[in-house]
Design an enzyme around this catalytic site. Structure first.
Site, PDB file in Angstrom:
ATOM      1  N   GLU A 114       0.976  -1.075   0.174  1.00 17.41           N
ATOM      2  CA  GLU A 114      -0.309   0.121   0.042  1.00 17.41           C
ATOM      3  C   GLU A 114       1.037   1.726   0.370  1.00 17.41           C
ATOM      4  O   GLU A 114       0.644   2.375   0.871  1.00 17.41           O
ATOM      5  CB  GLU A 114      -0.860   0.108   1.104  1.00 17.41           C
ATOM      6  CG  GLU A 114      -2.078  -1.385   1.191  1.00 17.41           C
ATOM      7  CD  GLU A 114      -2.971  -0.790   1.835  1.00 17.41           C
ATOM      8  OE1 GLU A 114      -2.857   0.542   2.986  1.00 17.41           O
ATOM      9  OE2 GLU A 114      -4.142  -1.682   2.476  1.00 17.41           O
ATOM     10  N   GLU A 123      -4.855  -8.452  -0.684  1.00 15.84           N
ATOM     11  CA  GLU A 123      -6.084  -8.899   0.814  1.00 15.84           C
ATOM     12  C   GLU A 123      -7.721  -8.075   0.599  1.00 15.84           C
ATOM     13  O   GLU A 123      -7.894  -6.869  -0.755  1.00 15.84           O
ATOM     14  CB  GLU A 123      -5.436  -7.307   1.287  1.00 15.84           C
ATOM     15  CG  GLU A 123      -4.130  -6.970   1.912  1.00 15.84           C
ATOM     16  CD  GLU A 123      -3.777  -5.540   3.242  1.00 15.84           C
ATOM     17  OE1 GLU A 123      -4.530  -5.235   3.802  1.00 15.84           O
ATOM     18  OE2 GLU A 123      -2.739  -6.305   2.935  1.00 15.84           O
TER      19      GLU A 123
HETATM   20  O1  AHR Z   1      -4.841  -6.224   7.028  1.00 14.41           O
HETATM   21  C1  AHR Z   1      -4.808  -4.886   7.210  1.00 14.41           C
HETATM   22  C2  AHR Z   1      -4.056  -3.520   6.617  1.00 14.41           C
HETATM   23  O2  AHR Z   1      -5.423  -3.268   5.802  1.00 14.41           O
HETATM   24  C3  AHR Z   1      -3.326  -4.192   6.372  1.00 14.41           C
HETATM   25  O3  AHR Z   1      -2.407  -3.884   7.569  1.00 14.41           O
HETATM   26  C4  AHR Z   1      -2.454  -2.831   5.456  1.00 14.41           C
HETATM   27  O4  AHR Z   1      -2.180  -3.515   4.357  1.00 14.41           O
HETATM   28  C5  AHR Z   1      -4.363  -2.772   4.492  1.00 14.41           C
HETATM   29  O5  AHR Z   1      -4.478  -1.185   5.379  1.00 14.41           O
END
Ligand code: AHR
Length: 528
Positions: free
Chosen positions: A195, A317
């Site tokens: 990110e 994610e």
């Molecule tokens: O999964 C929780 C968080 O969400 C992770 O650390 C991050 O990459 C995202 O913002």
């Protein structure tokens, strides 16, 4: 798709007029020759971050009577094995932007504790690369490492590849051997930061600086091990004022010769408690996938990739996450302990359907995360329970493989109001949301048909038509459902789970099946 295709019968009995509303049969048509692409087994991945109780108190708890001699919780290992997790991302997440991997290797008594800035914890570094690799082998999952592109250097990234993948000779390979691990791990999947478009990232970069740093890190990492696959950090920032499309198109342009995947993230929620809005959230993932797919196609025209595959999308994610997202619930030892209900499980099933429908471009996906932290598995000191979202993921990972089919669906639809899909993200209106959300695959003479019935109150009778070949044998039916959309699981309580229904004998090119309200159903059937 037809809208509001409801058949309204007016029955007039004497002077009394009664209206009965019957949902007309929906139709699903499949053709085993109408194919989208091969389903990558890597879409059934997960994610372990040093965050809250995911590692410490989750997979690793050496003081627990439930732990094995290496400190792994045996009950957690079993639950993870049953989930068939194909690939596991590690060690972050936001954590990785202030993590230095050397802190987590070598004799445990010499490892230094650090302030963990992303989630406000003390990181003891008791658990690191080698412990994670033992865990990964124990649960038969492919490791996928993320390097620190925030506070870390490109050289540090190169050293980590050397430590993990080089058999002997250079300093870091010898260091691994000295730490007791003679053989290299040959870790194939590496992501170039996490990110990095997010202002919350330690060492956040603008897109030009990120692309430059990522390209140089990629160069050093590939010179160390030419067999690795690299993942660029795509955009995760859809907040008002951000420009995710610019980030993604620039990263793809700059790194099109270098990377194998672009990573995208999505979290959705239901803060306004509007079931039908929330149930449309997977459409947003579909739409973002299509946008990035177009950007990839444009860049691939000019890329110099030799005989390598084109760049694919890794949704590395995804999940429902909105309750434990602010303030005290989002930091410290018990951060992100989200508890899930049935509607969350249906949204997760919708995400999985979307991955299957986009099987030609989505070649990896990782639920975030594995244990305790926005997770399908939840522990306390004595026990664990499987959250609602465990069950659709498990059904997919165990059964849904082979070739994704281009399914035709004809059913009633609805329009949403304007709503926020997550916290702080742009709002959206979704038109023509089908009540039936469907994907299908074909493998070894069997079709797998995955159906979410988004309708909260009505079963939907559906004709499932095979346009090539006939259904035969006993159809298996698995259903994830519960008493109502807010039903939840807990220690000692399991309201939402997979139920295997009686087999149904089928023959011919049509099956009629009624999908119950607020359910996810997997049908498994031979086609000959
Ligand atoms: O999964 C929780 C968080 O969400 C992770 O650390 C991050 O990459 C995202 O913002």
């Amino acid at each position: 798709m037809k809208k509001h295709k409801l058949l309204t019968l007016t029955i007039i009995f004497l002077s009394l007029s009664v209206e009965i509303t019957i949902a007309q049969n929906a139709r699903i048509k499949i053709d085993i020759e109408r194919q989208i692409g091969e389903v990558s087994p890597l879409i059934y991945g997960n994610f372990v971050e040093h965050l809250g109780r995911c590692v410490y108190g989750g997979i690793y708890d050496p003081d627990s009577p439930l732990a094995d001699e290496r400190g792994f919780r045996k009950d957690v290992l079993d639950a993870v094995r049953d989930l068939h997790v194909s690939i596991t991302r590690y060690p972050g997440g936001n954590f990785v932007s202030n993590y230095h991997w050397l802190d987590g290797v070598g004799p445990k008594e010499e490892r230094v504790p650090r302030m963990e800035l992303a989630w406000h914890r003390l990181e003891t570094n008791e658990f690191g690369t080698n412990e994670f690799m033992q865990f990964a082998r124990e649960v038969n999952t492919e490791p996928y490492f993320t390097v620190n592109m925030g506070t870390g250097t490109i050289e540090e990234a190169q050293h980590w590849v050397e430590y993990c993948n080089i058999k002997e000779g250079p300093y870091f390979a010898e260091l691994r051997k000295k730490h007791g691990f003679a053989e290299p791990y040959n870790i194939k999947y590496w992501s170039l930061g996490n990110e990095m478009d997010g202002f919350w990232q330690m060492g956040h970069l603008n897109v030009k600086d990120y692309s430059k740093k990522a390209r140089e890190a990629a160069k050093l990492m590939r010179l160390t091990d030419p067999n690795i696959k690299l993942v660029a950090a795509g955009s995760s920032n859809y907040r008002p004022g951000a420009d995710p499309d610019n980030w993604n198109s620039t990263v793809l342009h700059e790194l099109r010769d270098v990377v194998d995947y672009i990573a995208l993230h999505i979290y959705v929620g239901n803060p306004d408690d509007n079931y039908y809005n929330f149930m449309s959230a997977p459409l947003v993932l579909d739409q973002r996938t299509q946008i990035v797919k177009g950007m990839i196609a444009r860049e691939m025209q000019h890329a110099q990739r030799g005989d390598r595959d084109p760049v694919y999308i890794a949704w590395d994610e995804y999940n429902v996450w909105y309750r434990a997202r602010r303030g005290a619930s989002a930091r410290g030892e018990r951060a992100l302990e989200e508890k899930y209900n049935l509607e969350d499980a249906l949204v997760v099933a919708g995400f999985l359907n979307a991955f299957i429908r986009n099987a030609d471009i989505v070649k990896m996906a990782n639920m975030a995360q594995l244990v305790n932290v926005i997770a399908p598995i939840f522990t306390n000191e004595n026990d664990l329970f499987k959250q609602t979202i465990y069950y659709p993921l498990q059904l997919f990972s165990k059964n849904v493989k082979g070739t994704s089919l281009d399914v035709f669906v004809d059913c009633d639809t609805y329009d949403t109001e304007e709503f926020n899909i997550g916290l702080g993200e742009v709002s959206t209106v979704q038109k023509n949301v089908p009540y039936l959300d469907v994907s299908a695959t074909y493998s070894d003479g069997e079709v797998m048909i995955c159906v979410v019935n988004r309708n909260k109150d009505k079963a939907i009778a559906t004709d499932i038509i095979s346009q090539k070949g006939e259904f035969s044998g006993n159809m298996k039916v698995f259903e994830v459902n519960g008493p109502n959309i807010k039903s939840m699981n807990d220690f000692e309580k399991e309201e939402v789970k997979t139920v295997e229904k009686d087999d149904i004998k089928v023959r011919g090119n049509k099956i009629t099946y009624s999908f119950p309200p607020h359910s996810f159903t997997l049908l498994k059937c031979e086609v000959e």
